[in-house]
Design a protein around this motif. Sequence first.
Motif, PDB file in Angstrom:
ATOM      1  N   GLN A  54      -0.427  -2.894   3.712  1.00  0.00           N
ATOM      2  CA  GLN A  54       1.028  -2.747   3.651  1.00  0.00           C
ATOM      3  C   GLN A  54       1.492  -1.797   2.547  1.00  0.00           C
ATOM      4  O   GLN A  54       2.616  -1.299   2.593  1.00  0.00           O
ATOM      5  CB  GLN A  54       1.675  -4.116   3.450  1.00  0.00           C
ATOM      6  CG  GLN A  54       1.353  -5.111   4.562  1.00  0.00           C
ATOM      7  CD  GLN A  54       1.866  -6.514   4.257  1.00  0.00           C
ATOM      8  OE1 GLN A  54       2.622  -6.709   3.313  1.00  0.00           O
ATOM      9  NE2 GLN A  54       1.436  -7.485   5.062  1.00  0.00           N
ATOM     10  N   HIS A  55       0.609  -1.536   1.539  1.00  0.00           N
ATOM     11  CA  HIS A  55       1.060  -0.756   0.375  1.00  0.00           C
ATOM     12  C   HIS A  55       0.209   0.474   0.060  1.00  0.00           C
ATOM     13  O   HIS A  55       0.733   1.461  -0.473  1.00  0.00           O
ATOM     14  CB  HIS A  55       1.104  -1.653  -0.868  1.00  0.00           C
ATOM     15  CG  HIS A  55       2.057  -2.794  -0.772  1.00  0.00           C
ATOM     16  ND1 HIS A  55       1.698  -4.011  -0.230  1.00  0.00           N
ATOM     17  CD2 HIS A  55       3.368  -2.912  -1.117  1.00  0.00           C
ATOM     18  CE1 HIS A  55       2.735  -4.838  -0.265  1.00  0.00           C
ATOM     19  NE2 HIS A  55       3.760  -4.195  -0.795  1.00  0.00           N
ATOM     20  N   ASP A  56      -1.090   0.435   0.328  1.00  0.00           N
ATOM     21  CA  ASP A  56      -1.959   1.523  -0.112  1.00  0.00           C
ATOM     22  C   ASP A  56      -3.150   1.620   0.843  1.00  0.00           C
ATOM     23  O   ASP A  56      -4.026   0.738   0.847  1.00  0.00           O
ATOM     24  CB  ASP A  56      -2.447   1.244  -1.544  1.00  0.00           C
ATOM     25  CG  ASP A  56      -3.201   2.424  -2.138  1.00  0.00           C
ATOM     26  OD1 ASP A  56      -3.561   3.344  -1.372  1.00  0.00           O
ATOM     27  OD2 ASP A  56      -3.449   2.412  -3.351  1.00  0.00           O
ATOM     28  N   SER A  57      -3.210   2.707   1.626  1.00  0.00           N
ATOM     29  CA  SER A  57      -4.276   2.845   2.633  1.00  0.00           C
ATOM     30  C   SER A  57      -5.646   3.030   2.001  1.00  0.00           C
ATOM     31  O   SER A  57      -6.678   2.850   2.666  1.00  0.00           O
ATOM     32  CB  SER A  57      -3.964   4.020   3.555  1.00  0.00           C
ATOM     33  OG  SER A  57      -3.893   5.238   2.807  1.00  0.00           O
ATOM     34  N   SER A  58      -5.712   3.389   0.714  1.00  0.00           N
ATOM     35  CA  SER A  58      -7.018   3.602   0.062  1.00  0.00           C
ATOM     36  C   SER A  58      -7.815   2.304  -0.021  1.00  0.00           C
ATOM     37  O   SER A  58      -9.042   2.328  -0.089  1.00  0.00           O
ATOM     38  CB  SER A  58      -6.828   4.193  -1.340  1.00  0.00           C
ATOM     39  OG  SER A  58      -6.112   3.284  -2.176  1.00  0.00           O
ATOM     40  N   PHE A  59      -7.127   1.156   0.023  1.00  0.00           N
ATOM     41  CA  PHE A  59      -7.836  -0.119   0.002  1.00  0.00           C
ATOM     42  C   PHE A  59      -8.727  -0.256   1.242  1.00  0.00           C
ATOM     43  O   PHE A  59      -9.902  -0.613   1.149  1.00  0.00           O
ATOM     44  CB  PHE A  59      -6.835  -1.286  -0.025  1.00  0.00           C
ATOM     45  CG  PHE A  59      -6.264  -1.572  -1.380  1.00  0.00           C
ATOM     46  CD1 PHE A  59      -6.560  -2.753  -2.036  1.00  0.00           C
ATOM     47  CD2 PHE A  59      -5.421  -0.664  -2.007  1.00  0.00           C
ATOM     48  CE1 PHE A  59      -6.033  -3.032  -3.282  1.00  0.00           C
ATOM     49  CE2 PHE A  59      -4.894  -0.928  -3.250  1.00  0.00           C
ATOM     50  CZ  PHE A  59      -5.194  -2.114  -3.900  1.00  0.00           C
ATOM     51  N   PHE A  60      -8.149   0.067   2.395  1.00  0.00           N
ATOM     52  CA  PHE A  60      -8.930  -0.085   3.619  1.00  0.00           C
ATOM     53  C   PHE A  60      -9.986   1.013   3.739  1.00  0.00           C
ATOM     54  O   PHE A  60     -11.086   0.782   4.247  1.00  0.00           O
ATOM     55  CB  PHE A  60      -8.017  -0.068   4.844  1.00  0.00           C
ATOM     56  CG  PHE A  60      -8.718  -0.515   6.086  1.00  0.00           C
ATOM     57  CD1 PHE A  60      -8.951  -1.855   6.326  1.00  0.00           C
ATOM     58  CD2 PHE A  60      -9.195   0.418   7.002  1.00  0.00           C
ATOM     59  CE1 PHE A  60      -9.620  -2.282   7.465  1.00  0.00           C
ATOM     60  CE2 PHE A  60      -9.871   0.001   8.142  1.00  0.00           C
ATOM     61  CZ  PHE A  60     -10.083  -1.356   8.373  1.00  0.00           C
ATOM     62  N   ASP A  61      -9.695   2.229   3.201  1.00  0.00           N
ATOM     63  CA  ASP A  61     -10.711   3.284   3.195  1.00  0.00           C
ATOM     64  C   ASP A  61     -11.927   2.834   2.397  1.00  0.00           C
ATOM     65  O   ASP A  61     -13.073   3.058   2.823  1.00  0.00           O
ATOM     66  CB  ASP A  61     -10.121   4.570   2.597  1.00  0.00           C
ATOM     67  CG  ASP A  61      -9.034   5.163   3.478  1.00  0.00           C
ATOM     68  OD1 ASP A  61      -9.035   4.847   4.703  1.00  0.00           O
ATOM     69  OD2 ASP A  61      -8.199   5.916   2.970  1.00  0.00           O
TER      70      ASP A  61
END
Length: 815
Positions: A54-61
């Motif tokens: 929900q806030h930062d796509s780098s987490f899922f990357d």
Amino acid sequence: MWFSFWRPRDRFSLDELRYLTDQLQKVRIINEVNKDFVVEALRSIAELITYGDQHDSSFFDFFMEKQVMGEFVRMLQMSKSMIISLQILQTLSIMIQNLRTEHAIYIVSFPLYVEAIRYAFHEESMIRTAVRALTLNVYHVGDGPVNRFVSKAPYDGYFSDLISFFRKQCIDLNGLVSEIPQKTEPDRTTAILAAVDEIEDNLYYFSDVISAGIPDVGRLITDNILQLLILPLLLPSLRLDALKESPIGPVTSLYLLCCILRIVKIKDLSNAIAAALFCPLEAFLPYAEPKVNGHVTNGNCHESHHQLENNNAAVDEQLGVTTELSTSHVYPEDVTKQVSSTRSLHGLRDILLSYVVSGNSQLVMGSLNVLATLLQTKAVAELDEAMLDALGILPQRKQHKKLLLVSGVWLQALVGEGLGEEQLFSPESCSTKDGISNEIGGYLQRLKEDYGVACSSSEFGKSSRTHRFQVLDALVSLFCRPGVPAEILWDGGWLLRQLLPYSEAEFNSQHLKLLKDSYRDCCNALVKETRGTWPDLLVTVLSDEWKKCKRAIEASSPRKEPKCILLPLQKSSSDDVHNDSSVSYGEKMCEQVKVFVLLHQLQIFCLGRALPEQPPFYPPADTPGASRARTAGIDGSIPKPGTELRLVDTVPCRIAFERGKERHFSFLAISIGTSGWILLLEEFPQKQQYGVVRVTAPLAGSSPRIDEKHPKWLHLRIRPSTLPFVDSGRPAALGTPRKAKPKTLVDGRWTLAFRDEESCKYALSMLLEEIDLQSNEVERRLRPMLNLDEPPATETHFGPPSASSSTVTSTSSTT
């Protein structure tokens, strides 16, 4: 290493995710020391991935780059602890439920789903529950690629495995139901209820899966339920002569059919089951072979059976499903004698009706529940009205609606609005009088083409009206059957009121005659009860059971859940023919009253009258001034111990309530309205002709007799003042376990010694006279209920009796 987990750090940061992943990768073994850390790390990673989505796509990357999903799988494979397995499944379920980006859904959902369904049939129920929660979250993602992934090969096999596992649970349930009881009844009932809960939880899971709205998944569940359960197992098991050939008996089969129809709300499934009821038993023979895992596609039944045997052999071995037909199940001997031969019946529908007519109590209850469930299934729009009409159970109000529609077609033709003679009399515009409707024909054709179950058209030569009369015939026969528990008859009454809510219009003269004859027999039996052991409770019990029966047959749905079919029937003391206790007679009286009340209400229904809220009774009569009660000074209230009375018409006697302790009393028997008492009084030394009540006992049921060898002795049976189930409101409902063991009540025995034979004979005549007065008053009060053909008299009283005429005192002392 796990202690460093607690060092301060920004909780929702990439560094925190990196740190947790690094620590998780270092785990090489899971034991009691580090399992709490693993659980907390898994939980925190799920929380961080949801936050990052929900806030930062780098987490899922990062999650994908470090292949954290692989670490989850490694933990799942490494751990032998149920706690770890549960946490991983819950973690992944939370992620699927909360992730919103398409990319996250595809990379998480697919490996997660594949790994989770490997644990779908784990021996621990908590693991199975967690897998179900996770799979439901996957199904409710609502994304096309995910839907295609779960419904196509090879992962569509999960649904056939699911039904195979469910089938094994059904067979295990039947083992509990049909075995010779080796446990006590409460233990056996508890075991059955636990198995039922598991069965129904599975069905609700099927329903939840269907509610996700994936069309192919709904089709897979429908096909597998029909191919693995309904057609090869449940429907062939409905016949009694299959008891020794099938791993499931007819009682369990009836219960399962009810549950599937009630819980798994798939229109095609419900209509396929209903249509299959028209098929003859021979139609299911291909499915009744020792190996039944048939999978019919392309209409080639034999090829499909062979194919599914190979495909599902490994699944059956894993689940422990016995595919060979079992002969080890033991069934009560009387069950096999209930219906002489079901092979001569045309179809499964006929078998259901034959059970209503001549089956044992469980088969009657099961068949009525199936018919009631089909009606309720129509109520939620899963079953076509044409199907109910063909089965003969379309409610009369629906029949009226249907006739109005047909009449509208005729009227439209008569006024020249677009329907010519050819159209009016075409097969499409006619009713189902000479055959089945197109809807039913479509379902029968599908049964033949898709599942290899063929039904010849000769089975449908009769009109739906004929089928309706067959159902009425069965219900009327049921109401006239002796020995069927009254509450089962009430279930039949509910079904009848659903079919014919208005009047006797559908009854023929034979129906009316049978019902009237049975009602007259019940009237005669009720009159005998006024001279029986419990006449003082008869008016009260009639009033109570009237209201309960009226509520039961006018309710919008049946009173009991289908699981009542499986539970052992409550045995009462009246079942023992050698039991001569008053409680046994009381149970018989209450059962007789229930049957009488149902037949009475059916008679009112047949006469086209509305059911009153209370039964009609004559009001209590005034106590004559010359009666013993009035002479003694009783004003209508209960003569409790300590009450002062005049000693008029009393007889001196002796009795010992304890060995060696004989006491002297004055004996008196009195009746007031429908109540009566035996009184033992002690004289007042300082007040002549007056005494005080020391002991009271019910007059009814005392069965007085003079001893043959000692003509000065009078023997009395002293029954309880009330019945335990009447006092508490009602007995336990049929087929339900009692929450607590009822209080055991036993009869007392009095032997009164009089000073001479004449005094003893006088005491006996006093008792018989007062008993006769009491019985006459009870019979008079009931007279309006026994004469339906006469118009209600002006003195008829609707409602329960007054307190002065219905209340009985407690027995103070018994031997």
